[in-house]
Design an enzyme around this catalytic site. Structure first.
Site, PDB file in Angstrom:
ATOM      1  CB  SER A 139      -0.889   0.033   1.252  1.00 17.75           C
ATOM      2  OG  SER A 139      -1.558   1.279   1.375  1.00 17.75           O
ATOM      3  CE1 TYR A 152      -4.203  -1.715   5.431  1.00 21.31           C
ATOM      4  CE2 TYR A 152      -3.377   0.409   4.685  1.00 21.31           C
ATOM      5  CZ  TYR A 152      -3.850  -0.859   4.398  1.00 21.31           C
ATOM      6  OH  TYR A 152      -3.979  -1.276   3.094  1.00 21.31           O
TER       7      TYR A 152
END
Length: 247
Positions: A139, A152
């Site tokens: 990501s 995250y």
């Protein structure tokens, strides 16, 4: 389109979103794609939708035992593992002060430990073959986090470091490890069921990304078309991390 005929590739979290798109595209390139999901019925349904080159297996990526079982099933049935796409992931968005240890541990177990266990699980078979390709779907949060995503982002940054270190160690064994960094992609995880945020009108390409655009990048990295790439990171974010195109 890469030629993946006779290739056996495992995709985790392949029952929906980016994982499903990746599994579909790899199959369209000729690969036998192992559709791995935490719930077997979801893996079976997705494999049926994709077609005869898709094979379902149950796999909770945070379970070492389930990794061993899944790898055993794949090797027994197909005799080889050519690629692994570590795609499964979870996102909990909360202000930093409200993030619980349980929330953080869940993301560590899936996003970080799941990748570690997956790479460990496929390496012995890939070593026997003296060849293998691992793609970790990470990501842009690993280097450009957004608010309410500290835990995250931390798990994704850990996967980058892990991937690069593994690439150095595994390269002499013929095993490549590469990364894809999606930006905003139109999936349930990204939109949270609220539709496409207007923000995406301001990124340089003027839109949100589509799951198949991640799938095509994964196919390049998993295939021999990227045979001299290892430890590489490809950003697929429409230019989001460059800044906005507002005038």
């Amino acid at each position: 389109m890469p030629d993946l005929k006779k290739q056996v590739i495992i995709v985790t979290g392949a029952n929906r979103g980016q994982g499903k798109a990746i599994a579909e595209h790899l199959t369209s390139c000729g690969a036998t794609t192992i559709v791995a999901a935490r719930k077997l019925e979801e893996a079976e349904r997705t494999a049926t939708e994709i077609g005869p080159l898709a094979y379902p297996v149950q796999l909770d990526v945070a379970s070492e035992e389930q990794w061993a079982s899944a790898i055993g099933i794949v090797v027994e049935k197909f005799g080889r593992i050519d690629g692994l796409v570590n795609n499964a992931g979870v996102l909990v968005r909360k202000p930093f002060i409200e993030m619980s240890m349980k929330d953080y541990q869940q993301m560590i177990e899936v996003n970080q430990l799941g990748v570690f266990l997956g790479m460990q699980a496929v390496i012995p078979q890939m070593e026997k073959q003296q060849k293998g390709s691992i793609v970790n779907n990470v990501s842009i949060s690993a280097f450009a986090p957004i608010q309410k995503s500290s835990a995250y982002a931390a798990t994704k940054a850990a996967v980058v470091a892990m991937s690069k270190s593994a690439a150095i160690e595994l390269g002499p064994k013929g095993i490549r490890v590469n990364m894809v960094h999606p930006g905003g992609i139109e999936t349930e995880m990204a939109t949270e069921g609220q539709g496409i945020p207007s923000f995406y009108n301001s990124v340089p390409l003027g839109r949100i990304g589509q799951p198949n655009e991640i799938a095509k990048t994964v196919a390049f990295l998993i295939s021999d078309e990227s045979s001299y790439c290892t430890g590489a990171e490809i950003v697929v974010d429409g230019g989001m991390t460059l800044g906005t195109a507002d005038q």
